[in-house]
Structure formats: structure tokens, C-alpha cells
Scaffold this active site. Structure first.
Site, mmCIF file in Angstrom:
data_model
loop_
_atom_site.group_PDB
_atom_site.id
_atom_site.type_symbol
_atom_site.label_atom_id
_atom_site.label_comp_id
_atom_site.label_asym_id
_atom_site.label_seq_id
_atom_site.Cartn_x
_atom_site.Cartn_y
_atom_site.Cartn_z
ATOM 1 N N ASP A 2 43.331 35.209 48.772
ATOM 2 C CA ASP A 2 42.445 35.754 47.738
ATOM 3 C C ASP A 2 41.971 34.613 46.849
ATOM 4 O O ASP A 2 42.646 33.579 46.734
ATOM 5 C CB ASP A 2 43.175 36.803 46.891
ATOM 6 N N HIS B 167 43.382 40.766 37.451
ATOM 7 C CA HIS B 167 43.378 40.192 38.792
ATOM 8 C C HIS B 167 43.918 38.766 38.723
ATOM 9 O O HIS B 167 43.655 38.025 37.782
ATOM 10 C CB HIS B 167 41.946 40.150 39.345
ATOM 11 N N GLU C 18 39.704 33.662 42.992
ATOM 12 C CA GLU C 18 39.026 34.071 41.762
ATOM 13 C C GLU C 18 37.908 33.066 41.504
ATOM 14 O O GLU C 18 38.001 31.901 41.913
ATOM 15 C CB GLU C 18 39.992 34.131 40.575
ATOM 16 N N GLU D 178 32.037 38.032 31.817
ATOM 17 C CA GLU D 178 32.380 39.211 32.625
ATOM 18 C C GLU D 178 33.501 38.886 33.613
ATOM 19 O O GLU D 178 34.350 39.726 33.901
ATOM 20 C CB GLU D 178 31.153 39.714 33.384
#
Length: 250
Positions: free
Chosen positions: A7, A158, A9, A52
Site C-alpha cells: 500500500d 490511513h 500514501e 485533503e
């Protein structure tokens, strides 16, 4: 089979708008068993992180200001994932960002030719897998945790490494596997050491292809014998204790 649950970001949504990676998390799985090997790295994106995006993952400009650039960690990252199938939730998003970073790196460093990811790795998109298994339902990571009763209560924001650890459990649940074996102490009528046996199994770390053999406890032998006696009484015959008598390994 070696798989890497992965994963990322990012600073924003679209790498075509100049957005960059700021965190990579990955865990290794071999033959559907987590090995304990992980890769985790924050990255200085050399640009501002959108407000955001910070609201989603909580990673600020200050947090990554002193982290290495992607060019400094690319070789180590590639070496960790090389040769594995990549398991990613919403793979086009993460792969798009990785390809963007590798393209920048190849242009920056003469003689470097890393990527595109899809040309070097098999990719399993767990979002697509979930949509195929659960059409017309929500298939976010949080929704899948709820559906498969996986605890994600510690997931407030997250984070790449936290998300892949959760995704590993979700992937195994969706595909019919599990990360550990445990025995339910309340399931046996013998009492005794059934809970201890379960704890022993759940803490074992076996190499691929190894088989775990646990000897029955005294209480388990007694319960087994009582069960066979009931079968013999009701059916008139029972061969199990003659095939595998007490004290003889199968």
C-alpha cells in the site's frame, strides 16, 4: 508462492498532476503465511501535500521533510518486492504512482530502467476480487473488515503499513485462508489441555512444506476412547482404535 501485500500514501490523487509518493508499506507472505518481513518507508515528495490528503492519512509536510527522496530508496524497495506477486487494494492507483516515480527515476539516473510495474510483476487487485465476490456492495477496506469480522478498530487514519497488515487478513479471509491455526478450548468435552494445544499451534512458525504433528494429551486420549466406545455400542463395530491404537503414531 511469494506475495507482497502493498500500500502507498500520496500527496494527492493524480500523479499526472505532479503528485508523489510519501509512504510505502509492504509485508511478505509465502505460501499464504506471513513471514514477518516488512518494508516501510516515509518519503520526501519534494512538494507540498494537499490538505485533503492530510485529512485522510495524517502525514504532514513536516513529517516527511527530513525523509529520503524516492531516488534514494528505490533500489531497496525494488529488491524487497522483486520476484513476488503484488497484492494491492485498488491496484491501479498505487501502481500508477509507482510507475510515475520509476519514470522520474529512470530519467534522472542514467542506466536505470525500473518499471513499469505491470511488466515485471503479477498484480492481484483485491478491490476487483472483492467486487467480483460481492457485486453491488461496498468493498472498501473498512467494509471488508466488517464483512469478514476483522478488527480494524485501531485504524483511525490511513497508514501504509497498518493498511497492508489489515489487507493481508482481508485477502486471506476472502480467498478462504487464515494466518494462524487455533483450537477452541470450549469445543472439546475433555477439558484438559485443549487450550494449550491451540496456543502451541498458533505460535508455531513453520517453513513452507513443513507439517506440524501434536501428540494427544491424556485427557484427549480419554475423550477419544469414550467416543469410540459410544460408536461401538451404537454401531456394533469400530475399527479406529485398532487401526491407530493408543501410543502408535499414524
Amino acid at each position: 508462492m511469494r506475495q507482497i501485500i502493498l500500500d502507498t500514501e500520496t500527496t494527492g490523487i493524480d500523479p499526472r498532476e505532479g503528485h508523489r509518493l510519501i509512504e510505502i508499506g509492504a509485508v511478505e507472505m509465502i505460501s499464504r503465511r506471513l513471514t514477518g518481513r516488512t518494508y516501510h518507508q516515509f518519503i520526501n515528495p519534494e512538494r507540498e501535500i494537499e490538505t485533503e490528503a492530510v485529512a485522510i492519512h495524517g502525514i504532514t509536510d513536516a513529517r516527511v521533510a527530513d525523509e529520503p527522496r524516492f531516488a534514494e530508496i528505490a533500489d531497496e524497495f525494488w529488491a524487497f518486492i522483486e520476484g513476488a506477486e503484488l497484492v494491492i487494494h485498488n491496484a491501479p492507483f498505487d501502481v500508477g504512482f509507482m510507475d510515475h516515480e520509476f519514470q522520474r527515476l529512470n530519467a534522472e539516473r542514467q542506466g536505470t530502467h525500473l518499471g513499469p510495474v505491470a511488466e515485471h510483476f503479477r498484480i492481484l487487485d483485491t478491490l476487483k476480487l472483492a467486487r467480483d465476490k460481492h457485486p453491488r456492495q461496498r468493498n472498501s477496506l473498512d467494509a471488508l473488515c466488517k464483512r469478514y469480522e476483522i478488527d480494524n478498530g485501531h485504524r483511525v487514519l490511513h497508514g501504509a503499513l497498518l493498511d497492508v497488515e489489515i489487507l493481508a487478513d482481508v485477502y486471506l479471509a476472502m480467498t478462504g485462508g487464515q494466518t494462524t491455526l487455533s483450537l477452541d478450548a470450549s469445543a472439546g468435552s475433555a477439558g484438559g489441555n485443549s487450550q494449550e494445544s491451540g496456543m502451541a499451534i498458533s505460535h508455531l512458525s513453520l517453513a513452507p512444506g513443513q507439517i506440524c504433528v501434536l501428540r494427544p494429551t491424556e485427557a484427549e486420549w480419554e475423550a477419544h476412547g469414550a467416543k469410540l466406545a459410544r460408536i461401538r455400542e451404537e454401531a456394533g463395530d469400530c475399527v479406529w482404535d485398532t487401526l491407530y491404537p493408543r501410543g502408535v503414531s499414524s
